[in-house]
Design a protein around this motif. Structure first.
Motif, PDB file in Angstrom:
ATOM      1  N   GLN A 110      -3.565   3.631  -6.372  1.00 47.32           N
ATOM      2  CA  GLN A 110      -4.171   4.805  -7.064  1.00 47.32           C
ATOM      3  C   GLN A 110      -5.694   4.679  -6.602  1.00 47.32           C
ATOM      4  OE1 GLN A 110      -3.564   5.427 -11.192  1.00 47.32           O
ATOM      5  NE2 GLN A 110      -1.705   4.594 -11.185  1.00 47.32           N
ATOM      6  N   GLY A 114     -14.460  -2.662  -4.178  1.00 52.04           N
ATOM      7  CA  GLY A 114     -13.175  -3.001  -3.820  1.00 52.04           C
ATOM      8  C   GLY A 114     -12.161  -2.052  -4.476  1.00 52.04           C
ATOM      9  N   VAL A 115     -12.954  -0.727  -4.823  1.00 52.94           N
ATOM     10  CA  VAL A 115     -12.003   0.179  -5.324  1.00 52.94           C
ATOM     11  C   VAL A 115     -11.834   1.282  -4.465  1.00 52.94           C
ATOM     12  CG1 VAL A 115     -12.139   2.044  -7.032  1.00 52.94           C
ATOM     13  CG2 VAL A 115     -12.981  -0.222  -7.579  1.00 52.94           C
ATOM     14  N   ILE A 116     -10.253   1.844  -4.491  1.00 46.57           N
ATOM     15  CA  ILE A 116      -9.907   2.864  -3.502  1.00 46.57           C
ATOM     16  C   ILE A 116     -10.349   4.107  -4.082  1.00 46.57           C
ATOM     17  CG2 ILE A 116      -7.726   4.077  -2.713  1.00 46.57           C
ATOM     18  CD1 ILE A 116      -6.159   1.468  -2.818  1.00 46.57           C
ATOM     19  N   GLY A 168      -9.443   5.227  -7.360  1.00 40.98           N
ATOM     20  CA  GLY A 168     -10.404   4.858  -8.688  1.00 40.98           C
ATOM     21  C   GLY A 168      -9.580   3.262  -9.126  1.00 40.98           C
ATOM     22  N   LYS A 169      -8.603   2.821  -8.538  1.00 41.88           N
ATOM     23  CA  LYS A 169      -8.115   1.469  -8.744  1.00 41.88           C
ATOM     24  C   LYS A 169      -8.433   0.583  -7.527  1.00 41.88           C
ATOM     25  CE  LYS A 169      -6.155   2.621 -12.650  1.00 41.88           C
ATOM     26  NZ  LYS A 169      -6.542   2.416 -13.942  1.00 41.88           N
ATOM     27  N   PRO A 170      -8.348  -0.928  -7.875  1.00 35.82           N
ATOM     28  CA  PRO A 170      -8.842  -1.790  -6.991  1.00 35.82           C
ATOM     29  C   PRO A 170      -7.929  -1.993  -5.882  1.00 35.82           C
ATOM     30  CG  PRO A 170      -8.964  -2.864  -9.310  1.00 35.82           C
ATOM     31  CD  PRO A 170      -8.363  -1.440  -9.403  1.00 35.82           C
ATOM     32  N   ALA A 171      -8.060  -2.022  -4.444  1.00 38.08           N
ATOM     33  CA  ALA A 171      -7.385  -2.163  -3.580  1.00 38.08           C
ATOM     34  C   ALA A 171      -6.686  -3.478  -3.379  1.00 38.08           C
ATOM     35  CB  ALA A 171      -8.102  -1.933  -2.162  1.00 38.08           C
ATOM     36  N   PRO A 172      -5.367  -3.507  -3.385  1.00 35.91           N
ATOM     37  CA  PRO A 172      -4.643  -4.971  -3.306  1.00 35.91           C
ATOM     38  C   PRO A 172      -5.090  -5.910  -2.184  1.00 35.91           C
ATOM     39  CG  PRO A 172      -2.909  -3.293  -3.633  1.00 35.91           C
ATOM     40  CD  PRO A 172      -4.280  -2.407  -3.118  1.00 35.91           C
ATOM     41  N   TYR A 174       1.015  -1.160   0.011  1.00 37.12           N
ATOM     42  CA  TYR A 174      -0.130   0.059  -0.035  1.00 37.12           C
ATOM     43  C   TYR A 174       0.958   1.171   0.063  1.00 37.12           C
ATOM     44  CZ  TYR A 174      -4.504  -2.330   0.273  1.00 37.12           C
ATOM     45  OH  TYR A 174      -5.471  -3.017  -0.174  1.00 37.12           O
ATOM     46  N   TYR A 178      -7.446   8.184  -0.138  1.00 34.43           N
ATOM     47  CA  TYR A 178      -6.440   7.839   1.012  1.00 34.43           C
ATOM     48  C   TYR A 178      -5.947   9.034   1.504  1.00 34.43           C
ATOM     49  CZ  TYR A 178      -2.687   7.667  -2.879  1.00 34.43           C
ATOM     50  OH  TYR A 178      -1.895   8.149  -3.869  1.00 34.43           O
TER      51      TYR A 178
END
Lengths: 133, 84
Positions: free
Chosen positions: B41, A62-64, B43-47, A41, A67
């Motif tokens: 990033q 599951g999309v950020i 808008g991108k999937p969280a690992p 992360y 942060y």
């Protein structure tokens, strides 16, 4: 999540946090010994061997969505995190038809992005509307 | 979602899910390591990852992808018993 073991998490919760918050920590306290998840992360502090204060808002897909990362000496603002989640939930419910201006809080007007709004944001939102007065 | 884990003397560990190949690659060159650290990033999937956890009196294991369908706040902090 920190690099502490689950055993230390238990002692911290039972001996200190439960005296500050009734019932103790209501959510899972995660352990990341070695910092592998923190490294993924991008918030693992290699020099100090600890995680920086990274906070990620992850939507139901599951999309950020957001942060924030602080170095260790400064604590976060939980109210701001909650405000951001409320804003993202509203945007998600509206499927992108609404957006929230700077300083928006629940109950305040939202913006409806589109050709008609260009150059007209001043008519529907003023920075002074951030305050509750 | 989170079954209680048997606890021995060894410290339980977790880690990223499905990234073993990627990790191998990063060991090969510094350049690909930089690419990996810039993976995060908006808008991108969280690992995805699994991690041992302490939750309401039990030692459990948490997998991020088990929380699909819910809003998640993932918080990292420097250490237990710190002051901030």
């Amino acid at each position: 999540m920190s690099v502490d073991s689950v055993f230390v998490h238990k002692m911290w919760n039972d001996n200190e946090i439960s005296k500050m918050v009734e019932g103790g920590v209501p959510f899972p306290m995660l352990s990341d010994g070695g910092g592998r998840v923190g490294t993924t992360y991008g918030i693992y502090n290699v020099d100090a061997g600890v995680e920086n204060r990274g906070r990620f808002i992850i939507d139901p897909d599951g999309v950020i969505q957001a942060y924030e990362v602080l170095t260790p000496p400064v604590g976060r603002n939980v109210a701001e995190t909650i405000r951001q989640i409320q804003a993202y939930q509203l945007v998600r419910e509206g499927k992108g038809s609404e957006a929230t201006p700077a300083g928006w809080k629940p109950g305040k007007p939202t913006l409806k992005p589109g050709p008609d709004l260009v150059g007209k944001v001043w008519e529907v939102w003023n920075p002074s509307m951030e305050s509750d007065d | 979602m989170s079954e209680e884990e048997p606890i021995g003397c060894a410290r339980p560990t977790g880690g990223p899910v499905g990234q073993h190949e990627a990790e191998e690659e990063t060991r090969q060159s510094e350049e690909s390591k930089k690419e990996k650290s810039s993976m995060i990033q908006v808008g991108k999937p969280a690992p995805d990852f699994t991690a041992p956890a302490y939750h309401k009196g039990k030692f459990t294991s948490v997998k991020l992808s088990d929380y699909l369908g819910k809003w998640v706040v993932l918080c990292f902090y420097p250490g237990d018993f710190t002051f901030v």
